[in-house]
Design an enzyme around this catalytic site. Structure first.
Site, PDB file in Angstrom:
ATOM      1  N   GLY A 189     108.763  70.154  87.255  1.00 46.94           N
ATOM      2  CA  GLY A 189     108.739  69.697  88.647  1.00 46.94           C
ATOM      3  C   GLY A 189     108.771  68.183  88.789  1.00 46.94           C
ATOM      4  O   GLY A 189     109.435  67.657  89.699  1.00 46.94           O
ATOM      5  N   GLY A 223     112.613  72.355  84.793  1.00 46.07           N
ATOM      6  CA  GLY A 223     112.744  73.816  84.865  1.00 46.07           C
ATOM      7  C   GLY A 223     113.377  74.483  83.664  1.00 46.07           C
ATOM      8  O   GLY A 223     112.937  74.311  82.535  1.00 46.07           O
ATOM      9  N   LYS A 251     120.285  78.090  93.172  1.00 49.74           N
ATOM     10  CA  LYS A 251     120.383  77.859  94.621  1.00 49.74           C
ATOM     11  C   LYS A 251     120.471  76.389  94.972  1.00 49.74           C
ATOM     12  O   LYS A 251     119.830  75.556  94.333  1.00 49.74           O
ATOM     13  CB  LYS A 251     119.128  78.421  95.287  1.00 49.74           C
ATOM     14  CG  LYS A 251     119.017  79.922  95.155  1.00 49.74           C
ATOM     15  CD  LYS A 251     117.748  80.381  95.809  1.00 49.74           C
ATOM     16  CE  LYS A 251     117.754  81.899  95.940  1.00 49.74           C
ATOM     17  NZ  LYS A 251     116.579  82.362  96.674  1.00 49.74           N
ATOM     18  N   ARG A 297     104.990  70.364  74.381  1.00 48.51           N
ATOM     19  CA  ARG A 297     104.182  69.338  75.067  1.00 48.51           C
ATOM     20  C   ARG A 297     103.034  68.840  74.194  1.00 48.51           C
ATOM     21  O   ARG A 297     102.654  67.676  74.285  1.00 48.51           O
ATOM     22  CB  ARG A 297     103.626  69.900  76.377  1.00 48.51           C
ATOM     23  CG  ARG A 297     104.658  69.915  77.481  1.00 48.51           C
ATOM     24  CD  ARG A 297     104.055  70.402  78.796  1.00 48.51           C
ATOM     25  NE  ARG A 297     105.060  70.337  79.850  1.00 48.51           N
ATOM     26  CZ  ARG A 297     104.930  70.893  81.046  1.00 48.51           C
ATOM     27  NH1 ARG A 297     103.835  71.566  81.348  1.00 48.51           N
ATOM     28  NH2 ARG A 297     105.879  70.773  81.942  1.00 48.51           N
TER      29      ARG A 297
HETATM   30  C1  3PG Z   1     104.245  71.654  84.935  1.00 43.43           C
HETATM   31  O1  3PG Z   1     104.109  72.581  84.121  1.00 43.43           O
HETATM   32  O2  3PG Z   1     105.334  71.403  85.496  1.00 43.43           O
HETATM   33  C2  3PG Z   1     103.086  70.749  85.161  1.00 43.43           C
HETATM   34  O3  3PG Z   1     102.086  71.012  84.242  1.00 43.43           O
HETATM   35  C3  3PG Z   1     102.591  70.833  86.584  1.00 43.43           C
HETATM   36  O4  3PG Z   1     102.053  72.093  86.862  1.00 43.43           O
HETATM   37  P1  3PG Z   1     101.846  72.558  88.375  1.00 43.43           P
HETATM   38  O5  3PG Z   1     103.210  72.805  88.932  1.00 43.43           O
HETATM   39  O6  3PG Z   1     100.967  73.770  88.324  1.00 43.43           O
HETATM   40  O7  3PG Z   1     101.170  71.399  89.109  1.00 43.43           O
END
Ligand code: 3PG
Length: 394
Positions: free
Chosen positions: A375, A352, A195, A34
């Site tokens: 996410g 993920g 899942k 990142r």
């Molecule tokens: C991630 O790593 O997916 C983002 O930085 C968001 O982090 P968070 O799920 O803690 O909001």
């Protein structure tokens, strides 16, 4: 939305919302992807003569500041990625931030301490956003991977200052739009993972958008079970059988072809190098578990994927963390990578475990685009509007 092409950052203080939420172990960054992907935006702004102030969250601190969640530990790795010194301020608002910005020269980069040390960040508190806005002249959001959060630095702040997308945000949005927005058809999605309960919305959205949906991982077992196949001791969410049947029906009605495994690697234990055999669905003993897709599945998926012009990938095909149950993930990933190299397929992956699985397969570099988002990528696959993107567009 506006991009760096539409702003005049020279001699301005530019607040860059980045995602410095990288994995850290014993104070060391273990995956700088990142940070590396953020560098073009920082370099461009710095070279245009901006004072570059980086805002980010880190981890999920619950009770205010603590060393474990301090962004200070990420600064050396960011400086390495940038190839230039990076300054640090011990708070993201107030005097420490203001003093550090005052000391910053044009073309220099400063990181402010974790936004989540203030409760106002996650509450999208207008007063906290106003405190952030006071620090700069222009807002640039380069944190696609945090765009699913309606937080002060991703949402409210975008409405308080002239706002633009950074180069990474721009690249993510362009890639995603090519993958599902206005894709070249046929579009295939490869979706794996343990899942279906966690990916229900994603599957329901995808069957309405893609032409082929190739399923793998534990979630495929639930679909097999829902079709009446005996899956032995495999991970399967038996209470999700109705939902699985509803997804199959929606796919059939909409002309989306769902692909399910034709065989699997089965074992009696969930551990590396557990004795295993290849079995067809229905030929699995009560104490055996499907831990990976088998060679017939790989061949079948490969044949179907070769007919696609666009492939979206999320999730592994099996228990890729334990050998030899990484075989199908590796093989299908290689097929998509080869199709991409041959120029017949545009491939986009994210979310993920996905990037880890493709890196493990050694083919991540061959994909057309790898998202930095976890996410946020999933929510985008679910067809949801991302608040951080919406605020930029407005
Ligand atoms: C991630 O790593 O997916 C983002 O930085 C968001 O982090 P968070 O799920 O803690 O909001």
């Amino acid at each position: 939305f506006k991009t760096l092409d539409d702003i005049a950052p020279a001699s301005r203080t530019v607040l860059v919302r980045a995602d410095l939420n990288v994995p850290v172990q014993d104070g060391q960054v273990t995956d700088a992807t990142r940070l590396v992907r953020l560098v073009p935006t920082l370099k461009e702004l710095a070279s245009k003569g901006a004072k570059v102030v980086v805002l980010s969250h880190f981890g999920r601190p619950k009770n205010g500041p603590d060393e474990k969640n301090s962004l200070r530990q990420v600064v050396p790795a960011l400086s390495d990625a940038l190839g230039a010194p990076v300054a640090f301020a011990g708070d993201c608002i107030g005097k420490p931030a203001q003093d550090a910005i005052r000391a910053l020269e044009k073309g220099q980069v400063l990181v402010l301490e974790n936004l989540r040390f203030h409760a106002g960040e996650e509450k999208n508190d207008p007063a906290f956003a106003a405190d952030l806005a006071k620090l700069g002249d222009i807002y640039v959001n380069d944190a696609f991977s945090a765009a699913h959060r309606a937080h002060a630095s991703t949402e409210a702040l975008a409405r308080l200052l002239p706002a633009a997308a950074g180069r990474l945000m721009q690249a993510e949005l362009v890639a995603l739009s090519k993958a599902l927005g206005q894709p070249q058809r046929p579009v295939a999605a490869v979706v794996g993972g343990a899942k279906i309960s966690t990916k229900l919305d994603l599957l329901l959205n995808l069957v309405g958008k893609v032409d082929i949906l190739a399923l793998g991982g534990g979630m495929a077992n639930t679909f097999l079970y829902a079709q009446g196949v005996d899956v032995g001791a495999s991970l399967a969410e038996k209470d999700m059988a109705d939902q699985a049947r509803a997804i199959l029906a929606k796919a059939e009605a909409g002309g989306c072809q769902i692909l399910l495994p034709k065989d699997g690697a089965v074992a009696k234990q969930f551990k590396a190098h557990a004795p295993s055999r290849i079995a067809a669905p229905g030929d699995i003993a009560a104490d055996e578990m499907i831990l990976d897709a088998g060679p017939a599945t790989v061949a079948y998926y490969g044949e179907k994927l070769a007919t696609a012009k666009t492939v979206v990938w999320n999730g592994p095909m099996g228990a890729f963390e334990i050998e030899p149950f990484d075989a199908a993930t590796n093989a299908v990933a290689k097929i998509v990578a080869d199709l991409t190299k041959a120029g017949t397929v545009l491939s986009v992956a994210g979310g993920g475990d996905t990037v880890a699985a493709l890196e493990h397969a050694g083919v991540a570099d061959a994909f057309s685009y790898i998202s930095t988002a976890g996410g946020a990528f999933l929510e985008w696959l679910e067809g949801k509007e991302l608040p951080g993107v919406k605020a930029l567009e407005e």
